[in-house]
Write an enzyme that holds these catalytic residues in place. Sequence first.
Site, PDB file in Angstrom:
ATOM      1  N   PRO A  10       0.788  -1.235   0.000  1.00  0.00           N
ATOM      2  CG  PRO A  10      -0.192  -1.161   2.106  1.00  0.00           C
ATOM      3  CD  PRO A  10       0.483  -2.087   1.153  1.00  0.00           C
ATOM      4  CG  ASN A  11      -0.235   4.277   1.293  1.00  0.00           C
ATOM      5  OD1 ASN A  11      -1.231   4.816   0.815  1.00  0.00           O
ATOM      6  ND2 ASN A  11      -0.253   3.692   2.483  1.00  0.00           N
ATOM      7  NE  ARG A  18       4.132   6.605   1.635  1.00  0.00           N
ATOM      8  CZ  ARG A  18       4.327   5.362   2.028  1.00  0.00           C
ATOM      9  NH1 ARG A  18       4.641   4.423   1.158  1.00  0.00           N
ATOM     10  NH2 ARG A  18       4.207   5.044   3.305  1.00  0.00           N
ATOM     11  CE1 TYR A  23       9.112   4.938   2.604  1.00  0.00           C
ATOM     12  CE2 TYR A  23       7.565   6.776   2.609  1.00  0.00           C
ATOM     13  CZ  TYR A  23       8.044   5.620   3.185  1.00  0.00           C
ATOM     14  OH  TYR A  23       7.478   5.132   4.339  1.00  0.00           O
ATOM     15  CG  ASN A  73       8.445  -2.090   0.132  1.00  0.00           C
ATOM     16  OD1 ASN A  73       7.921  -2.217   1.243  1.00  0.00           O
ATOM     17  ND2 ASN A  73       9.089  -0.991  -0.235  1.00  0.00           N
ATOM     18  CB  ALA A  76       1.637   0.142   6.283  1.00  0.00           C
ATOM     19  CG  HIS A  79       5.219  -2.047  10.133  1.00  0.00           C
ATOM     20  ND1 HIS A  79       6.566  -2.345  10.177  1.00  0.00           N
ATOM     21  CD2 HIS A  79       5.086  -1.026   9.232  1.00  0.00           C
ATOM     22  CE1 HIS A  79       7.212  -1.531   9.347  1.00  0.00           C
ATOM     23  NE2 HIS A  79       6.336  -0.720   8.762  1.00  0.00           N
ATOM     24  CD  GLU A 100      10.660  -7.618   5.633  1.00  0.00           C
ATOM     25  OE1 GLU A 100      10.857  -8.739   6.156  1.00  0.00           O
ATOM     26  OE2 GLU A 100      10.401  -6.596   6.283  1.00  0.00           O
ATOM     27  CG  HIS A 102      11.370  -2.385   4.312  1.00  0.00           C
ATOM     28  ND1 HIS A 102       9.995  -2.291   4.308  1.00  0.00           N
ATOM     29  CD2 HIS A 102      11.668  -3.561   4.909  1.00  0.00           C
ATOM     30  CE1 HIS A 102       9.483  -3.363   4.891  1.00  0.00           C
ATOM     31  NE2 HIS A 102      10.474  -4.152   5.274  1.00  0.00           N
ATOM     32  CG  LEU A 103      11.653   2.253  -1.255  1.00  0.00           C
ATOM     33  CD1 LEU A 103      10.315   2.934  -1.466  1.00  0.00           C
ATOM     34  CD2 LEU A 103      12.544   2.421  -2.462  1.00  0.00           C
ATOM     35  NE  ARG A 109      10.369   6.105   8.157  1.00  0.00           N
ATOM     36  CZ  ARG A 109       9.406   5.875   7.257  1.00  0.00           C
ATOM     37  NH1 ARG A 109       9.510   4.833   6.442  1.00  0.00           N
ATOM     38  NH2 ARG A 109       8.370   6.670   7.183  1.00  0.00           N
TER      39      ARG A 109
HETATM   40  C1  DQA Z   1       8.412   0.942   3.636  1.00  0.00           C
HETATM   41  C2  DQA Z   1       8.510   1.178   5.140  1.00  0.00           C
HETATM   42  C3  DQA Z   1       7.155   0.990   5.800  1.00  0.00           C
HETATM   43  O1  DQA Z   1       7.251   1.247   7.193  1.00  0.00           O
HETATM   44  C4  DQA Z   1       6.153   1.952   5.213  1.00  0.00           C
HETATM   45  O2  DQA Z   1       4.868   1.709   5.769  1.00  0.00           O
HETATM   46  C5  DQA Z   1       6.109   1.930   3.736  1.00  0.00           C
HETATM   47  C6  DQA Z   1       7.355   1.807   2.982  1.00  0.00           C
HETATM   48  C7  DQA Z   1       9.740   1.261   2.921  1.00  0.00           C
HETATM   49  O3  DQA Z   1       9.897   0.828   1.785  1.00  0.00           O
HETATM   50  O4  DQA Z   1      10.602   1.939   3.482  1.00  0.00           O
HETATM   51  O5  DQA Z   1       5.058   2.115   3.120  1.00  0.00           O
HETATM   52  O6  DQA Z   1       8.115  -0.427   3.416  1.00  0.00           O
END
Ligand code: DQA
Length: 146
Positions: A10-11, A18, A23, A73, A76, A79, A100, A102-103, A109
């Site tokens: 998501p997102n 964003r 990111y 990726n 959210a 978590h 897995e 993550h950017l 964080r």
């Molecule tokens: C993320 C880190 C997550 O905590 C966040 O909710 C994201 C992006 C990252 O790629 O850094 O949407 O997965």
Amino acid sequence: MTRVLVLNGPNLGRLGSREPDIYGSGTLDDLRAQLEAVASASVEIDLRQTDDEATLIGWLHEAVDTRSPVILNPAAFTHYSYALSDAAKLVTAAGLILVEVHLSNPHAREEFRHTSVISAVATGVIAGFGFDSYLLALDLIGRRLP
Ligand code: DQA
């Protein structure tokens, strides 16, 4: 030909606009182009994004059925989604690589980002390197292909 599923939660469809300070300013299309530029001739990049948990789970089931390595990726969902965790476990239990990515570095964080329900069932985790997290994941998948 090996198809690598590059799955984004998501997102992440909003990449580019964003929180670019966190990111970066690249879009998912930019990411796809970067992955395709470094992929070997025997690897096909299949990059997808969804905001929907059920769709993401379905794609992981597809990875099992088609024996495709996965770069995930979970955004959210990382978590708190036990359903996604169970689906990711199906992939690695089938002997397939699931990285897995993550950017950002979630551990640097907010507290809620310090927990991943995916990491324990992933083959490994790469976080904090922007698009390079994905490029590194693709590199290691390439090295482990038969
Ligand atoms: C993320 C880190 C997550 O905590 C966040 O909710 C994201 C992006 C990252 O790629 O850094 O949407 O997965």
